[in-house]
Design a protein around this motif. Structure first.
Motif, PDB file in Angstrom:
ATOM      1  N   GLU A  19      34.341 -14.298   6.713  1.00 41.34           N
ATOM      2  CA  GLU A  19      33.742 -14.737   7.852  1.00 41.34           C
ATOM      3  C   GLU A  19      33.495 -16.384   7.951  1.00 41.34           C
ATOM      4  OE1 GLU A  19      32.537 -14.085  11.348  1.00 41.34           O
ATOM      5  OE2 GLU A  19      32.493 -11.895  10.238  1.00 41.34           O
ATOM      6  N   PRO A  20      34.021 -17.033   8.835  1.00 31.60           N
ATOM      7  CA  PRO A  20      34.172 -18.537   8.925  1.00 31.60           C
ATOM      8  C   PRO A  20      32.772 -19.029   8.780  1.00 31.60           C
ATOM      9  CG  PRO A  20      35.760 -17.571  10.173  1.00 31.60           C
ATOM     10  CD  PRO A  20      34.945 -16.514   9.825  1.00 31.60           C
ATOM     11  N   GLU A  21      31.875 -18.306   9.569  1.00 26.39           N
ATOM     12  CA  GLU A  21      30.423 -19.111   9.779  1.00 26.39           C
ATOM     13  C   GLU A  21      29.780 -19.130   8.278  1.00 26.39           C
ATOM     14  OE1 GLU A  21      28.216 -19.354  12.859  1.00 26.39           O
ATOM     15  OE2 GLU A  21      29.475 -19.012  14.437  1.00 26.39           O
ATOM     16  N   GLU A  22      29.964 -17.878   7.793  1.00 26.55           N
ATOM     17  CA  GLU A  22      29.134 -17.471   6.373  1.00 26.55           C
ATOM     18  C   GLU A  22      29.616 -18.551   5.377  1.00 26.55           C
ATOM     19  OE1 GLU A  22      29.993 -14.110   3.174  1.00 26.55           O
ATOM     20  OE2 GLU A  22      29.872 -13.414   5.050  1.00 26.55           O
ATOM     21  N   LYS A  23      30.994 -18.600   5.447  1.00 25.86           N
ATOM     22  CA  LYS A  23      31.396 -19.434   4.302  1.00 25.86           C
ATOM     23  C   LYS A  23      31.034 -21.078   4.776  1.00 25.86           C
ATOM     24  CE  LYS A  23      33.539 -16.528   1.820  1.00 25.86           C
ATOM     25  NZ  LYS A  23      33.301 -16.278   0.454  1.00 25.86           N
ATOM     26  N   LEU A  24      30.920 -21.403   5.863  1.00 28.56           N
ATOM     27  CA  LEU A  24      30.563 -22.602   6.395  1.00 28.56           C
ATOM     28  C   LEU A  24      29.244 -23.042   5.959  1.00 28.56           C
ATOM     29  CD1 LEU A  24      31.573 -25.143   7.924  1.00 28.56           C
ATOM     30  CD2 LEU A  24      30.177 -24.273  10.085  1.00 28.56           C
ATOM     31  N   GLU A  25      28.344 -21.766   5.781  1.00 31.89           N
ATOM     32  CA  GLU A  25      26.999 -22.194   5.529  1.00 31.89           C
ATOM     33  C   GLU A  25      26.971 -22.524   3.979  1.00 31.89           C
ATOM     34  OE1 GLU A  25      23.061 -21.533   6.640  1.00 31.89           O
ATOM     35  OE2 GLU A  25      24.837 -21.511   7.692  1.00 31.89           O
ATOM     36  N   LYS A  26      27.894 -21.894   3.162  1.00 34.86           N
ATOM     37  CA  LYS A  26      27.878 -22.189   1.733  1.00 34.86           C
ATOM     38  C   LYS A  26      28.259 -23.791   1.515  1.00 34.86           C
ATOM     39  CE  LYS A  26      28.485 -17.689  -0.286  1.00 34.86           C
ATOM     40  NZ  LYS A  26      28.699 -16.937  -1.451  1.00 34.86           N
ATOM     41  N   ALA A  27      29.274 -24.037   2.278  1.00 34.41           N
ATOM     42  CA  ALA A  27      29.820 -25.508   2.145  1.00 34.41           C
ATOM     43  C   ALA A  27      28.440 -26.255   2.470  1.00 34.41           C
ATOM     44  CB  ALA A  27      30.853 -25.766   3.049  1.00 34.41           C
ATOM     45  N   LYS A  28      27.845 -26.047   3.617  1.00 35.71           N
ATOM     46  CA  LYS A  28      26.696 -27.019   4.174  1.00 35.71           C
ATOM     47  C   LYS A  28      25.771 -27.049   2.994  1.00 35.71           C
ATOM     48  CE  LYS A  28      23.400 -25.181   6.575  1.00 35.71           C
ATOM     49  NZ  LYS A  28      22.877 -24.447   7.811  1.00 35.71           N
ATOM     50  N   CYS A  29      25.364 -25.832   2.362  1.00 40.91           N
ATOM     51  CA  CYS A  29      24.406 -26.033   1.173  1.00 40.91           C
ATOM     52  C   CYS A  29      24.749 -27.034   0.045  1.00 40.91           C
ATOM     53  CB  CYS A  29      24.388 -24.712   0.625  1.00 40.91           C
ATOM     54  SG  CYS A  29      23.192 -23.579   1.590  1.00 40.91           S
ATOM     55  N   LEU A  30      26.189 -26.884  -0.239  1.00 42.25           N
ATOM     56  CA  LEU A  30      26.508 -27.723  -1.308  1.00 42.25           C
ATOM     57  C   LEU A  30      26.456 -29.199  -0.974  1.00 42.25           C
ATOM     58  CD1 LEU A  30      27.787 -27.471  -4.026  1.00 42.25           C
ATOM     59  CD2 LEU A  30      30.037 -27.592  -2.823  1.00 42.25           C
ATOM     60  N   PHE A  31      27.067 -29.563   0.256  1.00 41.96           N
ATOM     61  CA  PHE A  31      26.935 -30.910   0.684  1.00 41.96           C
ATOM     62  C   PHE A  31      25.535 -31.276   0.874  1.00 41.96           C
ATOM     63  CE2 PHE A  31      31.301 -30.541   3.130  1.00 41.96           C
ATOM     64  CZ  PHE A  31      31.995 -31.422   2.321  1.00 41.96           C
ATOM     65  N   TRP A  32      24.947 -30.524   1.436  1.00 41.87           N
ATOM     66  CA  TRP A  32      23.302 -30.951   1.533  1.00 41.87           C
ATOM     67  C   TRP A  32      22.746 -31.480   0.164  1.00 41.87           C
ATOM     68  CZ3 TRP A  32      19.620 -26.886   4.093  1.00 41.87           C
ATOM     69  CH2 TRP A  32      18.315 -27.420   4.116  1.00 41.87           C
ATOM     70  N   GLN A  33      23.207 -30.589  -0.832  1.00 39.84           N
ATOM     71  CA  GLN A  33      22.605 -30.637  -2.171  1.00 39.84           C
ATOM     72  C   GLN A  33      23.467 -31.940  -2.835  1.00 39.84           C
ATOM     73  OE1 GLN A  33      23.706 -27.804  -4.900  1.00 39.84           O
ATOM     74  NE2 GLN A  33      21.803 -27.518  -5.735  1.00 39.84           N
ATOM     75  N   LYS A  34      24.398 -32.166  -2.834  1.00 40.58           N
ATOM     76  CA  LYS A  34      25.205 -33.217  -3.560  1.00 40.58           C
ATOM     77  C   LYS A  34      25.415 -34.349  -2.770  1.00 40.58           C
ATOM     78  CE  LYS A  34      27.826 -32.020  -7.092  1.00 40.58           C
ATOM     79  NZ  LYS A  34      28.929 -31.716  -7.913  1.00 40.58           N
ATOM     80  N   GLY A  35      25.492 -34.281  -1.589  1.00 43.20           N
ATOM     81  CA  GLY A  35      26.098 -35.509  -0.716  1.00 43.20           C
ATOM     82  C   GLY A  35      27.394 -35.435  -0.423  1.00 43.20           C
ATOM     83  N   THR A  54      32.185 -22.855  -4.598  1.00 48.79           N
ATOM     84  CA  THR A  54      31.098 -22.421  -4.137  1.00 48.79           C
ATOM     85  C   THR A  54      31.430 -21.701  -2.847  1.00 48.79           C
ATOM     86  OG1 THR A  54      30.566 -24.177  -2.864  1.00 48.79           O
ATOM     87  CG2 THR A  54      29.654 -23.958  -5.186  1.00 48.79           C
ATOM     88  N   MET A  55      32.409 -21.898  -2.170  1.00 46.17           N
ATOM     89  CA  MET A  55      32.893 -21.186  -0.937  1.00 46.17           C
ATOM     90  C   MET A  55      33.555 -19.940  -1.140  1.00 46.17           C
ATOM     91  SD  MET A  55      34.007 -24.299   1.712  1.00 46.17           S
ATOM     92  CE  MET A  55      34.082 -23.521   3.304  1.00 46.17           C
ATOM     93  N   GLY A  56      34.076 -19.709  -2.606  1.00 45.17           N
ATOM     94  CA  GLY A  56      34.743 -18.387  -2.782  1.00 45.17           C
ATOM     95  C   GLY A  56      35.891 -18.291  -2.202  1.00 45.17           C
TER      96      GLY A  56
END
Lengths: 192, 192
Positions: free
Chosen positions: B8-24, B36-38
């Motif tokens: 699910e593209p949106e579900e995986k985008l969510e994971k990427a978002k969390c990572l960028f959010w955390q690390k910059g 992390t996106m698997g």
DNA sequence: ATTATTTTAGAATGATTGTTCCAAAAATGC
DNA sequence: GCATTTTTGGAACAATCATTCTAAAATAAT
């Protein structure tokens, strides 16, 4: 005896500071530093240690010198509240004059949550800044310059917190006048 | 016919978002994202484009969903000023609940001065947020909920600017109660 | 001039960067 | 079962990363 250092470590540190300030920690490469410091790799590692250590020295230099600048502002002021006003205007003006956002706040958002050493420097700096303002606000209350009902600690937090807002707005809108307008509004809010 | 997408593209985008959010942005590597996106490298490039494009989609997703959240808060409120109060408390609570600083502001300090596309997203988001608040404050003034002497635009800027201060304080002191206290102080300042 | 020490420039290091490519596996509609 | 198209894992890529090393140039005191 051996030859002496051919460069002024503090002067070169200043150059590194400007680069880190501009690009941030992660986005600055060692090659960038070699280029803009005008020093070879070996000399940098020999004098300042690794990239992280160099950054800490730059950040410390930045926070120290801005704190001194604020203290100078206080010394030049005629009353506690005048000092608070000057500090607030100075915070706004600095951004406009330098065309850049406070390096401390930039580093806070980039690194505070992942780098304990950086976090410690920034926390100390923020705490010192708040203490200076709290002290001034207390004195201003005693002198009857501002209302005594509000807690000076909370007010001090409020002021420092607003500085960060100035800088965000400057980044988003690039409008120095807007930032100065915000500063004046903050001063009015404090006086009420 | 060909096989369908196994994720699910949106579900995986969510994971990427969390990572960028955390690390910059800079500190997040493509390998981090793969892990992390698997998803494998190829699928990421095929679905979202390169790293920068993926980041833009994450940032856009973040600003959109937080804006929607604020609008929901407005819809649930009984009066304009109650809505303003709720938004302010929500801004403070979000940080505490998520244990993280607003991704928009983090990105502003990391990228706004060097990345025009990021800058545009953030500027639009800030402007929209200010417009919502300005509108609410105007209505609150008409309804007699707050003093009509102060310019609603300036007040709106003031509020949004203070949010950034909340987040800086949370990063520096990690103290949720302090941030909530700041929020209450801001609300009082607006009401005066 | 000789000796001692350090700076200097840049080569070398191995790891990691973002991105592309390829062959094999999987899943769809016929 | 067959043909078609995509996903998939991972190899391959050149560039860049932070860091170390080496050998020559430079400077100081003897």
């Amino acid at each position: 005896m051996a030859r002496t250092k051919a460069f002024e470590p503090e002067e070169k540190l200043e150059k590194a500071k400007c680069l880190f300030w501009q690009k941030g920690y992660s986005a600055t490469s060692m090659q960038d530093l070699v280029d803009t410091m005008g020093l070879n790799r070996g000399s940098i590692y020999d004098t300042y240690g690794d990239k992280h250590s160099l950054f800490l020295q730059c950040l410390r230099s930045y926070t120290d010198s801005t704190f001194e600048d604020y203290q100078r502002t206080v010394a030049e002021s005629k009353s506690p509240m005048k000092a608070v006003e000057k500090i607030i205007r100075r915070a706004a003006l600095r951004t406009v004059a330098e065309g850049q956002t406070c390096m401390g706040v930039k580093s806070t958002f980039e690194l505070a949550s992942v780098d304990e050493e950086v976090h410690a420097i920034l926390k100390e700096n923020t705490t010192k800044m708040i203490a200076v303002l709290k002290d001034l606000l207390k004195k201003a209350q005693k002198a009857g310059e501002i209302n005594s009902k509000r807690d000076p600690g909370t007010l001090a937090n409020f002021i420092v917190s607003n500085f960060t807002g100035f800088w965000q707005f400057y980044l988003v809108y690039g409008d120095g006048e807007l930032v100065q307008q915000q500063a004046e509004f903050l001063i009015k809010s404090i006086k009420k």
